[in-house]
Design a protein around this motif. Structure first.
Motif, PDB file in Angstrom:
ATOM      1  N   PRO A   1      61.100  84.114  71.760  1.00  0.00           N
ATOM      2  CA  PRO A   1      59.871  83.747  71.052  1.00  0.00           C
ATOM      3  C   PRO A   1      59.938  82.314  70.552  1.00  0.00           C
ATOM      4  CG  PRO A   1      61.262  85.165  69.697  1.00  0.00           C
ATOM      5  CD  PRO A   1      61.878  85.145  71.053  1.00  0.00           C
ATOM      6  N   ALA A   2      58.842  81.632  70.642  1.00  0.00           N
ATOM      7  CA  ALA A   2      58.770  80.276  70.114  1.00  0.00           C
ATOM      8  C   ALA A   2      58.797  80.341  68.597  1.00  0.00           C
ATOM      9  CB  ALA A   2      57.490  79.602  70.602  1.00  0.00           C
ATOM     10  N   VAL A   3      59.625  79.508  67.976  1.00  0.00           N
ATOM     11  CA  VAL A   3      59.739  79.506  66.523  1.00  0.00           C
ATOM     12  C   VAL A   3      59.561  78.094  66.002  1.00  0.00           C
ATOM     13  CG1 VAL A   3      61.252  81.521  66.409  1.00  0.00           C
ATOM     14  CG2 VAL A   3      62.248  79.242  66.649  1.00  0.00           C
ATOM     15  N   THR A   4      59.074  78.006  64.795  1.00  0.00           N
ATOM     16  CA  THR A   4      58.950  76.718  64.111  1.00  0.00           C
ATOM     17  C   THR A   4      59.713  76.818  62.801  1.00  0.00           C
ATOM     18  OG1 THR A   4      56.894  77.419  63.043  1.00  0.00           O
ATOM     19  CG2 THR A   4      56.699  76.212  65.126  1.00  0.00           C
ATOM     20  N   PRO A   5      60.272  75.732  62.329  1.00  0.00           N
ATOM     21  CA  PRO A   5      61.076  75.783  61.104  1.00  0.00           C
ATOM     22  C   PRO A   5      60.249  76.241  59.904  1.00  0.00           C
ATOM     23  CG  PRO A   5      61.453  73.734  62.289  1.00  0.00           C
ATOM     24  CD  PRO A   5      60.282  74.387  62.947  1.00  0.00           C
ATOM     25  N   TYR A   6      60.855  77.100  59.112  1.00  0.00           N
ATOM     26  CA  TYR A   6      60.234  77.518  57.858  1.00  0.00           C
ATOM     27  C   TYR A   6      60.441  76.403  56.847  1.00  0.00           C
ATOM     28  CZ  TYR A   6      59.517  80.045  53.465  1.00  0.00           C
ATOM     29  OH  TYR A   6      59.087  80.430  52.218  1.00  0.00           O
TER      30      TYR A   6
ATOM     31  N   ALA B   1      58.172  84.331  63.823  1.00  0.00           N
ATOM     32  CA  ALA B   1      57.767  83.081  64.476  1.00  0.00           C
ATOM     33  C   ALA B   1      58.341  81.861  63.764  1.00  0.00           C
ATOM     34  CB  ALA B   1      56.244  82.991  64.525  1.00  0.00           C
ATOM     35  N   LYS B   2      59.120  82.087  62.716  1.00  0.00           N
ATOM     36  CA  LYS B   2      59.717  80.987  61.964  1.00  0.00           C
ATOM     37  C   LYS B   2      61.239  81.017  62.124  1.00  0.00           C
ATOM     38  CE  LYS B   2      55.844  79.681  59.804  1.00  0.00           C
ATOM     39  NZ  LYS B   2      55.236  78.338  59.979  1.00  0.00           N
ATOM     40  N   SER B   3      61.847  79.863  61.936  1.00  0.00           N
ATOM     41  CA  SER B   3      63.307  79.792  61.902  1.00  0.00           C
ATOM     42  C   SER B   3      63.738  79.406  60.494  1.00  0.00           C
ATOM     43  CB  SER B   3      63.836  78.780  62.917  1.00  0.00           C
ATOM     44  OG  SER B   3      63.401  77.475  62.613  1.00  0.00           O
ATOM     45  N   TYR B   4      64.814  80.028  60.040  1.00  0.00           N
ATOM     46  CA  TYR B   4      65.242  79.909  58.654  1.00  0.00           C
ATOM     47  C   TYR B   4      66.650  79.316  58.579  1.00  0.00           C
ATOM     48  CZ  TYR B   4      61.335  83.079  57.814  1.00  0.00           C
ATOM     49  OH  TYR B   4      60.087  83.640  57.765  1.00  0.00           O
ATOM     50  N   PRO B   5      66.898  78.511  57.568  1.00  0.00           N
ATOM     51  CA  PRO B   5      68.256  77.994  57.388  1.00  0.00           C
ATOM     52  C   PRO B   5      69.247  79.139  57.219  1.00  0.00           C
ATOM     53  CG  PRO B   5      66.705  76.874  55.923  1.00  0.00           C
ATOM     54  CD  PRO B   5      65.975  78.036  56.509  1.00  0.00           C
ATOM     55  N   VAL B   6      70.475  78.880  57.646  1.00  0.00           N
ATOM     56  CA  VAL B   6      71.552  79.865  57.513  1.00  0.00           C
ATOM     57  C   VAL B   6      72.480  79.417  56.390  1.00  0.00           C
ATOM     58  CG1 VAL B   6      73.516  80.962  58.649  1.00  0.00           C
ATOM     59  CG2 VAL B   6      71.425  80.474  59.950  1.00  0.00           C
ATOM     60  N   ILE B   7      72.791  80.330  55.488  1.00  0.00           N
ATOM     61  CA  ILE B   7      73.743  80.050  54.416  1.00  0.00           C
ATOM     62  C   ILE B   7      74.909  81.014  54.545  1.00  0.00           C
ATOM     63  CG2 ILE B   7      74.153  80.013  51.931  1.00  0.00           C
ATOM     64  CD1 ILE B   7      71.242  79.355  51.500  1.00  0.00           C
ATOM     65  N   GLU B   8      76.114  80.456  54.594  1.00  0.00           N
ATOM     66  CA  GLU B   8      77.312  81.298  54.674  1.00  0.00           C
ATOM     67  C   GLU B   8      77.947  81.458  53.298  1.00  0.00           C
ATOM     68  OE1 GLU B   8      81.745  81.655  56.716  1.00  0.00           O
ATOM     69  OE2 GLU B   8      80.496  79.910  57.179  1.00  0.00           O
ATOM     70  N   ASN B   9      78.182  82.699  52.926  1.00  0.00           N
ATOM     71  CA  ASN B   9      78.987  83.027  51.743  1.00  0.00           C
ATOM     72  C   ASN B   9      80.428  83.095  52.220  1.00  0.00           C
ATOM     73  OD1 ASN B   9      80.219  84.113  49.492  1.00  0.00           O
ATOM     74  ND2 ASN B   9      79.351  86.148  49.754  1.00  0.00           N
ATOM     75  N   ILE B  10      81.256  82.134  51.819  1.00  0.00           N
ATOM     76  CA  ILE B  10      82.596  82.034  52.395  1.00  0.00           C
ATOM     77  C   ILE B  10      83.679  82.339  51.372  1.00  0.00           C
ATOM     78  CG2 ILE B  10      82.857  79.549  51.920  1.00  0.00           C
ATOM     79  CD1 ILE B  10      84.261  79.323  54.666  1.00  0.00           C
ATOM     80  N   TYR B  11      84.663  83.080  51.823  1.00  0.00           N
ATOM     81  CA  TYR B  11      85.927  83.229  51.113  1.00  0.00           C
ATOM     82  C   TYR B  11      86.965  83.492  52.196  1.00  0.00           C
ATOM     83  CZ  TYR B  11      89.367  84.216  47.533  1.00  0.00           C
ATOM     84  OH  TYR B  11      90.480  84.150  46.723  1.00  0.00           O
ATOM     85  N   ALA B  12      87.792  82.495  52.458  1.00  0.00           N
ATOM     86  CA  ALA B  12      88.763  82.587  53.551  1.00  0.00           C
ATOM     87  C   ALA B  12      90.177  82.779  53.037  1.00  0.00           C
ATOM     88  CB  ALA B  12      88.683  81.329  54.419  1.00  0.00           C
TER      89      ALA B  12
ATOM     90  N   PRO C   1      66.646  83.485  67.559  1.00  0.00           N
ATOM     91  CA  PRO C   1      66.211  82.100  67.331  1.00  0.00           C
ATOM     92  C   PRO C   1      65.704  81.861  65.911  1.00  0.00           C
ATOM     93  CG  PRO C   1      64.641  83.281  68.730  1.00  0.00           C
ATOM     94  CD  PRO C   1      65.841  84.157  68.603  1.00  0.00           C
ATOM     95  N   GLN C   2      65.484  82.919  65.152  1.00  0.00           N
ATOM     96  CA  GLN C   2      65.065  82.746  63.757  1.00  0.00           C
ATOM     97  C   GLN C   2      66.195  82.154  62.902  1.00  0.00           C
ATOM     98  OE1 GLN C   2      64.793  85.698  65.411  1.00  0.00           O
ATOM     99  NE2 GLN C   2      62.583  85.698  65.828  1.00  0.00           N
ATOM    100  N   ALA C   3      67.423  82.180  63.414  1.00  0.00           N
ATOM    101  CA  ALA C   3      68.554  81.590  62.699  1.00  0.00           C
ATOM    102  C   ALA C   3      68.660  80.122  63.081  1.00  0.00           C
ATOM    103  CB  ALA C   3      69.842  82.334  63.037  1.00  0.00           C
ATOM    104  N   ASP C   4      68.326  79.258  62.176  1.00  0.00           N
ATOM    105  CA  ASP C   4      68.297  77.815  62.431  1.00  0.00           C
ATOM    106  C   ASP C   4      69.641  77.208  62.047  1.00  0.00           C
ATOM    107  OD1 ASP C   4      67.836  75.131  62.657  1.00  0.00           O
ATOM    108  OD2 ASP C   4      66.000  75.112  61.456  1.00  0.00           O
ATOM    109  N   ILE C   5      70.502  77.013  63.026  1.00  0.00           N
ATOM    110  CA  ILE C   5      71.839  76.491  62.722  1.00  0.00           C
ATOM    111  C   ILE C   5      71.879  74.967  62.724  1.00  0.00           C
ATOM    112  CG2 ILE C   5      73.102  78.550  63.430  1.00  0.00           C
ATOM    113  CD1 ILE C   5      73.678  77.124  66.098  1.00  0.00           C
ATOM    114  N   SER C   6      70.698  74.344  62.747  1.00  0.00           N
ATOM    115  CA  SER C   6      70.671  72.904  62.453  1.00  0.00           C
ATOM    116  C   SER C   6      70.585  72.679  60.946  1.00  0.00           C
ATOM    117  CB  SER C   6      69.475  72.234  63.141  1.00  0.00           C
ATOM    118  OG  SER C   6      68.251  72.640  62.536  1.00  0.00           O
TER     119      SER C   6
END
Length: 763
Positions: A22-27, A528-539, A609-614
């Motif tokens: 699906p075509a997506v545009t940034p949220y 139809a939107k792409s959303y920023p991805v936030i990682e909760n990290i504990y390594a 594609p909704q996951a915007d990894i830019s």
């Protein structure tokens, strides 16, 4: 012609593949849309917290071991109580809560609202028609036939503790139990002016065993042999633990900052050393033990082989965590022998070492990762011969208990049941001969067991992160389900629009190993939107951290409602997989599994594609604070914004026991090379630092020094110091600042202007 057809086919497939995505545009919300998102997130948070979803029960067993009661949340602020008879296979509500609240109010002479009635202990009469219970500081006895209650001081079973542990685990870093009086009550041992003495309890006889001790380097840690013929003590070389300092800036009633300090070992600091000696009461002799000094974690716990007391064993972890021994000492000769001697080129996870001694059979139950997976061995104390009890490409997580009479081992493990998340915990029983292994929890899911005091029954609670829990009562002998206790209806939760998390799996850096994580999405996500991805990290290498139990309400779910896809991942270098998976962290904490995490998120974006990894953000606390800052320093091409709370930004500044475990000893140049502080000039993205000024876990100067290095390198960042706060993410204020930070830098939107009184939209 064939070539032309082939090219046309490729074009068609490419167009078909493109058409499937699906075509997506940034949220990119407007300010008003952002205000609405905040309001919606607050509304959902409030709604979720009011919906009672039972995820666990705590059984309160009666003395007969056949009955128990438990409570569960029944509303926003209400509690219900249930009584279960395992033998009769019955369950019913213990009492009518409203009637009981009225009865308690009458007995106490003060109002008790039904939703405020809290019972902390309760015992049923034999006929189940009377109960005695404790609410607040009051004990009451009530007749259930007419709800008449009277105050009482009789707690019925006051000596019975249904929550008492079945066995106490002893850890090698616990303080050794030292004795002054001999087991036969004939002698008392003591230290005078640094030297070891013994005095007869009857008469005036006194023995001075040593003359080389001083007040600066005394003998210490006295232990008697079981037959009272020998003592073991150590000539010590004490090292004073250095202090770290912090200033409390805002103590009420003061006009000056208050300087505080506490002892804190850091990597490379010296430890007190202990040279062992054996002393003989009969001939007053002193015999050196043929072993090197113990210079790590203090004097060990001694295990005497038998009442004849010729041999004892002790455990030694060498500093640097690359050698572990169980050492036998002959008190007649001082000679030693290694019963267990494990060496490794990477690390031995000292905190998860497990040994259990079986004195009647002279065996040691020992857990080690030396075959590449964490498994249980049985070791003969006389011959040092090892026998593998458990084996396979899976991980023993912990020992529940050892039945010496039946020669059975009860334990938890993960990764054994095929077709499941390899982190799911199951409970097993196996013979010490490695035969007759039984899965007490065959159902798919992550399991938690609680046994009745006599272990005839157990309650199994199991769930998945997106599958509601089941709580069942089972018979230990037959493994059959006696009854289902709870299975919550999550329809009211789903009716709010919540999107339960998705479990997502992708290949790691080696192209073979599965990396597991979870994904949280906004309730009102537009496909139809792409959303920023936030990682909760504990390594942190000490464990794995991606949630496995059902818990709909958490911070990740809440952050997602502002317009983010929030993820959590266990990359290589974390625990609970193979030894090779874990070894990635060795001398290499800056790695933090980023290679696996980035590939995982790329795989997520390829599928969705909704996951915007830019537009990728990351946040974490403590070791996660180190990791989140490291993300924008070492991987700025992928991570664009980070919030780092109370981070260990240089492993030389943090606690000794944790950092030497993974970074090794002695402290080498790799410590500095991987420091966020020494790499501060690499910052390219947006960064917020949070620290509590009263942090006694990770010294606050770790963050202050990082801030100093950033400033000196002309790097711009946000900085929040919370007065009076200890180790954490800044509390409610810090968490709000974190959300606003990501809204601004990943959504290019302005958060609410709270100081000017801007109100959130409440459509």
């Amino acid at each position: 012609m064939r070539y032309t057809r082939f090219c046309l086919l490729l074009v068609f497939l490419a167009n078909f593949s493109y058409a499937q995505k699906p075509a997506v545009t940034p949220y990119l919300p407007t300010h008003q849309q952002m205000l609405q998102a905040y309001a919606n997130a607050d509304r959902l948070d409030s709604a979720w917290k009011k919906i009672p979803v039972v995820t666990n029960i705590r059984p309160n067993w009666q003395a007969n071991g056949k009955q128990f009661w438990y409570d569960k949340r029944a509303g926003a602020d209400a509690t219900e109580y249930y009584f279960v008879n395992a033998e009769k296979q019955t369950k019913h509500q213990a009492f009518d809560t409203k009637q009981m609240a009225n009865a308690v109010a009458a007995a106490l002479g003060k109002p008790v609202p039904a939703n405020k009635l809290r019972i902390t202990a309760m015992f049923y009469g034999a006929d189940e028609k009377q109960i005695t219970f404790k609410t607040g500081k009051n004990w009451l006895k009530c007749d259930l036939s007419n709800y008449h209650c009277e105050k009482t001081t009789d707690t019925v079973f006051k000596d019975f503790d249904p929550t008492a542990p079945l066995q106490k685990r002893t850890y090698r870093w616990e303080a050794n139990v030292t004795d002054s009086v001999s087991p036969d009550k004939q002698w008392t041992a003591f230290i005078r002016n640094g030297n070891l003495y013994a005095r007869a309890l009857k008469g005036s006889a006194e023995i001075q065993f040593t003359t080389d001790g001083t007040n600066d380097k005394p003998y210490a840690e006295i232990t008697w042999s079981p037959d009272s013929k020998h003592l073991v003590a150590y000539l010590t070389d004490p090292k004073k633990t250095k202090k770290v300092y912090y200033v409390l800036s805002s103590v009420p009633g003061t006009t000056r900052g208050q300087l505080e300090s506490h002892e804190y070992d850091q990597p490379g600091d010296e430890f007190t050393s202990y040279q062992p000696f054996v002393f003989n009461i009969a001939d007053k002799s002193k015999l050196p033990v043929d072993a090197e000094k113990i210079d790590f974690f203090g004097a060990p716990i001694l295990h005497w082989r038998d009442v004849n007391s010729r041999f004892y064993t002790y455990e030694k972890v060498d500093r640097g965590h690359q050698r572990f021994r169980v050492i036998e000492v002959d008190v007649q000769t001082g000679k030693t022998r290694n019963i267990i001697d494990e060496k490794t080129n990477t690390f031995i996870y000292e905190q998860r070492l497990y040994t259990h001694y079986l004195p009647k059979t002279h065996e040691v139950v020992w857990i080690t990762e030396k075959d590449g997976w964490r498994h249980v061995y049985l070791v003969d104390e006389f011959t040092s011969k090892e026998k593998l009890i458990t084996k396979g490409n899976w991980v023993v997580r912990d020992i529940d208990s050892i039945d010496v009479n039946k020669r059975q081992l009860w334990f938890t493990a993960s990764g054994k049941n095929a077709g499941e998340d390899p982190y799911f915990i199951h409970y097993y029983r196996i013979g010490l001969d490695g035969k007759n292994m039984v899965d007490l929890t065959p159902e798919k899911g992550n399991h938690r067991l609680t046994f009745s005091p006599d272990r005839k029954y157990y309650i199994d609670t199991y769930s998945e992160v997106n599958i509601a829990p089941r709580m069942v009562l089972k018979n230990t002998a037959t493994l059959k389900t006696v009854m289902e206790l709870e299975h919550p209806d999550i329809a009211p939760l789903l009716n709010t629009g919540i999107k339960l998390p998705e479990v997502f799996v992708a290949k790691g850096r080696d192209g073979v190993t599965d990396i597991w994580g979870v994904v949280y999405r906004p309730a009102n996500m537009d496909s139809a939107k792409s959303y920023p991805v936030i990682e909760n990290i504990y390594a942190g290498p000490q464990d794995s951290f991606v949630p496995k139990n059902f818990a709909a309400v958490n911070e990740m779910q809440s952050i997602a409602q502002l317009g983010f896809i929030v993820v959590q991942i266990d990359g290589m270098g974390t625990a609970n997989r193979s030894k090779a998976f874990h070894d990635v962290c060795w001398h290499n904490l800056a790695d933090a599994g980023f290679a696996d995490r980035i590939l995982w998120m790329k795989a997520l974006a390829a599928k969705y594609p909704q996951a915007d990894i830019s537009r990728v953000g990351v946040y974490g606390t403590s070791a996660g604070g180190q990791n989140s800052a490291g993300a924008v320093l070492f991987h700025p091409e992928f991570y664009k914004a980070a919030v780092s709370a109370c981070g260990c930004h240089d492993n030389r500044i943090d606690k000794q026991w944790w950092n030497e475990q993974w970074m090794g000893y002695p402290v080498g140049p790799h410590y500095a090379e991987q420091s966020n502080i020494t790499n501060a000039a690499k910052l390219q993205g947006n960064l917020m630092l949070i620290v509590g000024e009263a942090d006694t876990n990770v010294p606050p100067e770790s963050t202050y020094r990082f801030a100093d290095a950033l400033i000196k390198n002309n790097k711009f960042f946000d900085f929040l110091t919370v007065p009076g706060m200890g180790h954490g993410d800044g509390g409610v204020y810090g968490r709000q600042k974190k959300r606003d930070f990501f809204v601004k830098h990943l959504l290019n939107a302005e958060p609410p202007a709270r100081n000017s009184g801007e109100t959130l939209s409440v459509n």
